[in-house]
Design an enzyme around this catalytic site. Structure first.
Site, short mmCIF file in Angstrom:
data_model
loop_
_atom_site.label_atom_id
_atom_site.label_comp_id
_atom_site.label_asym_id
_atom_site.label_seq_id
_atom_site.Cartn_x
_atom_site.Cartn_y
_atom_site.Cartn_z
CG ASN A 208 46.68 38.96 36.15
OD1 ASN A 208 46.57 37.82 35.72
ND2 ASN A 208 46.46 40.03 35.39
CE LYS A 286 68.37 41.30 39.71
NZ LYS A 286 69.06 40.05 40.09
CG ASP A 305 39.26 50.09 29.17
OD1 ASP A 305 38.92 49.06 28.59
OD2 ASP A 305 38.73 50.51 30.21
CG PHE A 324 35.41 37.52 31.07
CD1 PHE A 324 35.32 36.41 31.88
CD2 PHE A 324 35.07 37.39 29.73
CE1 PHE A 324 34.90 35.19 31.39
CE2 PHE A 324 34.65 36.18 29.21
CZ PHE A 324 34.56 35.07 30.05
#
Length: 398
Positions: A208, A286, A305, A324
């Site tokens: 991310n 790959k 988690d 958060f």
């Protein structure tokens, strides 16, 4: 925080030298003493008189001051200090340090010391990114020199990028982290930060846009209050702060293992943007484009988690667990649901919609939510948010 500590401040020659005057003021406000040393180039930007007036003692400029050198004053200066701070650390001064040069007072002091050294680099972004400068920074790190910054921002030259000197209060936090005592002295806090990278094959991964800036700032602020910080970080673009124990990981599973290994702790702050899923069957080679992979599908499995796991621990659960919630819609509603679901003590919620520029940016706007209610903080730098959160944690643990 710095009661009785002595800082030898070496000011390099750059436009950021004006910040060193505020740094002197803040160190003294924290209880420390400052002896300023100005390079010849620094005196093009500030005067020895201004530095001396703020420090309340002589500002040194010349290696060949015969009165002082009769007693080998440069040796005494460097060894009587508890820490040497170089701010701004220009590319030239950093190169001298890395190469072991000692051709003026500043570089001689740095060679003659056996006390901790902290640098705050400041230079044009192209100079900062130049391979020679990066080699010098790596050499200094290997030599045990701590670093704070640089940050990204607009330069005096008009360019924008990495190379801005850290703000004086950030530098003070870094000094306190190594020398000082504070509200969290003797406390152990675990902080997670950055993204995780979940491999698809040897060259691709799921990730991310997290830079790790907020987590790094939180670790620095907690350390600045005297905490013993274990900093568990994914592959972030923002470097870890000085004065913390760094544990580097890649995946969510590795991060969970590192957190468990770091416990027990008085508090844990889970600022990392952990990937929610990993590829069920990572390819050992790959994956190639072509007929065989025209309809390639990846089977994903949920990652552990971390926040919920630590919050539900019966043994070694930190006294305060802070999570958060990075949301793009119904921020408060989703954050409240997360607080209840994860069973943590606080949730720090923020809106990371692309329009906010918060994920990967320099600022944040958060709402701290606990079982008693919520507290919205105005948008501010991530460093300011970190210091406010660190103080709130200190108050809760007192």
């Amino acid at each position: 925080m710095l009661d009785g500590k002595r800082v030898l401040l070496i000011v390099g020659g750059g436009i950021a030298a004006y910040k060193s005057l505020d740094l002197i003021r803040l160190v003294r406000k924290a209880g420390g003493a400052v002896t300023p040393v100005l390079t010849r180039a620094a005196m093009e930007f500030i005067t020895p008189l201004s530095a001396s007036a703020l420090a309340g003692q002589k500002a040194y400029t010349d290696l060949f001051d015969l009165t002082d050198e009769a007693e080998m004053g440069h040796i005494e200066l460097s060894r009587s200090a508890d820490m040497l701070v170089v701010a701004p650390a220009t590319a030239d001064l950093a190169a001298k340090m890395a190469g072991g040069h000692a051709d003026d007072l500043a570089s001689t002091l740095l060679m003659a010391t056996d006390t901790p050294v902290l640098i705050a680099p400041a230079m044009n972004m192209r100079m900062w990114l130049h391979p020679a400068n990066q080699r010098n920074m790596a050499l200094l790190e290997d030599d045990g020199v701590a670093r704070v910054g640089p940050s990204e921002g607009e330069m005096a030259c008009g360019e924008y990028g990495p190379g801005r000197m850290a703000e004086p209060d950030e530098i003070v936090d870094a000094i306190v982290a190594q020398l000082g005592t504070g509200a969290l002295s003797g406390r152990h806090v675990v902080v997670t930060s950055g993204p995780t990278h979940e491999p698809i094959d040897p060259v691709r991964y799921i990730a991310n846009r997290s830079s790790g800036a907020q987590g790094s700032a939180i670790a620095a602020a907690l350390s600045g209050l005297g905490a013993n910080v274990t900093f568990v970080t994914g592959p972030a673009s923002v470097p870890p702060p000085p004065g913390v124990a760094v544990v580097r990981v890649e995946t969510a599973s590795q991060m969970l293992d590192a957190v468990k290994a770091a416990l027990p702790a008085d508090a844990a702050v889970f600022a990392a943007a952990v990937a929610d899923w990993h590829v069920e069957a990572e390819s050992g080679t790959k994956i190639k484009k072509g007929v065989a992979n025209t309809d390639l599908k990846l089977s994903l499995t949920e990652n552990p988690d971390i926040l919920a796991t630590v919050s539900r621990m019966r043994k070694n659960r930190p006294g305060l667990v802070v999570g958060f919630a990075a949301e793009t819609d119904d921020v408060i509603g989703n954050a409240r649901a997360k607080l209840k679901r994860k069973k943590c003590d606080w949730i720090v919620a923020n809106d990371v919609s692309p329009a906010t520029g918060i994920m990967g940016g320099d600022e944040n706007a958060v709402t701290v939510i606990d079982r008693a209610g919520e507290e919205a903080w105005p948008r501010a730098s991530k460093e300011h948010v970190a210091r406010r959160l660190a103080q709130r944690i200190a108050d809760a643990l007192s």
